[in-house]
Design an enzyme around this catalytic site. Structure first.
Site, PDB file in Angstrom:
ATOM      1  N   GLN A  76      -9.569 -20.248  33.762  1.00  0.00           N
ATOM      2  CA  GLN A  76      -9.586 -18.912  33.918  1.00  0.00           C
ATOM      3  C   GLN A  76      -8.916 -18.246  32.885  1.00  0.00           C
ATOM      4  OE1 GLN A  76     -10.146 -16.839  36.527  1.00  0.00           O
ATOM      5  NE2 GLN A  76     -10.991 -18.532  37.619  1.00  0.00           N
ATOM      6  N   SER A  77      -9.389 -18.483  31.576  1.00  0.00           N
ATOM      7  CA  SER A  77      -8.860 -17.915  30.588  1.00  0.00           C
ATOM      8  C   SER A  77      -9.479 -16.177  30.231  1.00  0.00           C
ATOM      9  CB  SER A  77      -9.621 -18.291  29.159  1.00  0.00           C
ATOM     10  OG  SER A  77      -9.457 -17.418  27.873  1.00  0.00           O
TER      11      SER A  77
END
Ligand SMILES: *Cc1c(COP(=O)(O)O)cnc(C)c1O
Length: 344
Positions: A76-77
């Protein structure tokens, strides 16, 4: 700051971002002069602090005539998502590597939020099985870059580990000046800034920026999201030194200027805690502000905690730096439900 103009740069962010008062929170906590700096509103593909940082990385990539940009990060960068958007905007290919850093997460974490946007933005996705091996992730990315080079591409790699020039910190050297300019319109002195501290580029850039503006008195409180306080303090100081070196401005930031807390880290990176859940709910319900579970929720929890403990004084302004991350909220829907945030 004059030296910033020597670095190649691409315009990506909406700047300056708004600096807003938090009137309802001020009333609730009986503490005047609370502000939020809206770096969640930097514009590109749902914004965040990485959009500012990427102006310098993409400046270098375009100066090097790159054809493809590579980056690694957590599933989930936000950095990865913003890089995919910046690559699309500048007409470059984007190859991303997602690391399995937060174990045991479900479908939404792996498919929704930032990952969904990575796909929409047209990035080419690879995975890396480890999450806590920064050097390994960088090596794997370099391998990908080398195979692209063999195919005749010109790759540009945005590395993760702290041993590369912190181009992203330059953006926050500038943001410190932007904040001071905006504060001058308010009749109150700036005392503190609260910010999530991850790679440390935002935190270190602000420190160097405030020192460059002769405002070493502004306390920058970094909130750990990945490492414990002593490891993070070391990282921040190292990043500040590297930033000073890039700018050629001499050593200004001192050890004692590096303030970090890991009180809200909880079980680790990307893990929700009750304090984070409470912070997300408070910001949303009092001010209509959407925070994220990985970074800004933890940073805001510290902001709330510090105000309640009167640790930020009461005469000066305190700024919460909203660094973005909003898309990750959708990846944590299950956790949010479990925590009854939706029901209150
Ligand atoms: C990356 C990120 C941070 C941390 O910034 P660093 O410069 O890596 O320390 C904070 N908040 C959000 C939303 C981020 O995506």
């Amino acid at each position: 700051m004059q030296q910033l103009s020597q670095f190649p740069r691409v315009s990506l962010a909406h700047r300056p971002t708004p600096l807003e008062r938090l009137p309802n929170l001020s009333r609730e906590l009986a503490r005047a002069h609370l502000f939020v700096k809206r770096d969640d509103c930097t514009g590109l593909a749902m914004g965040g602090n990485k959009v500012r940082q990427l102006e310098f990385y993409f400046g270098e990539a375009l100066a090097a005539d790159a054809t493809v940009v590579l980056i690694t990060g957590a599933v989930q960068s936000n950095f990865v998502r913003c890089t995919a958007a910046a690559a699309a905007k500048t007409g470059l290919r984007c190859v991303i590597q997602l690391e399995d850093r937060v174990k045991g997460m479900g479908f939404e974490y792996h498919e929704s939020g930032n990952v969904l946007l990575d796909h929409v933005l047209g990035a080419e996705l690879h995975t890396y099985p480890e999450g806590e091996d920064e050097a390994g992730a960088d090596r794997s990315l370099d391998d990908l870059a080398n195979s692209l080079r063999d195919e005749g591409q010109r790759p540009y790699v945005v590395h993760l580990a702290g041993n590369h020039p912190p181009l992203g910190a330059l953006a926050y050297v500038e943001a410190a000046e932007e904040i001071l300019t905006q504060m001058s319109a308010h009749d109150v002195d700036l005392g503190s800034v609260i910010v999530a501290s991850g790679s440390a580029q935002t935190h270190a850039g602000l420190l160097v920026g405030f020192h460059a503006q002769e405002r070493a008195d502004v306390a920058v409180h970094g909130v750990c999201v990945r490492r414990d306080a002593s490891a993070q303090a070391e990282r921040v100081l190292k990043c500040a030194r590297a930033t000073e070196k890039l700018l050629g401005c001499g050593r200004r930031v001192r050890d004692q200027d590096v303030l970090v807390t890991d009180k809200y880290l909880g079980p680790g990176y990307g893990r929700l805690t009750p304090e984070t859940q409470d912070a997300i709910r408070t910001a949303a319900r009092l001010e209509g502000l959407l925070l994220d579970p990985v970074y800004t929720g933890k940073a805001f929890a510290h902001f709330l905690g510090s105000i309640r403990e009167n640790a930020l004084g009461d005469q000066s302004a305190a700024i919460f730096l909203h660094t973005g991350g909003t898309p990750a909220l959708f990846a944590y829907r299950g956790l949010v439900d479990d925590a009854q945030i939706a029901r209150g």
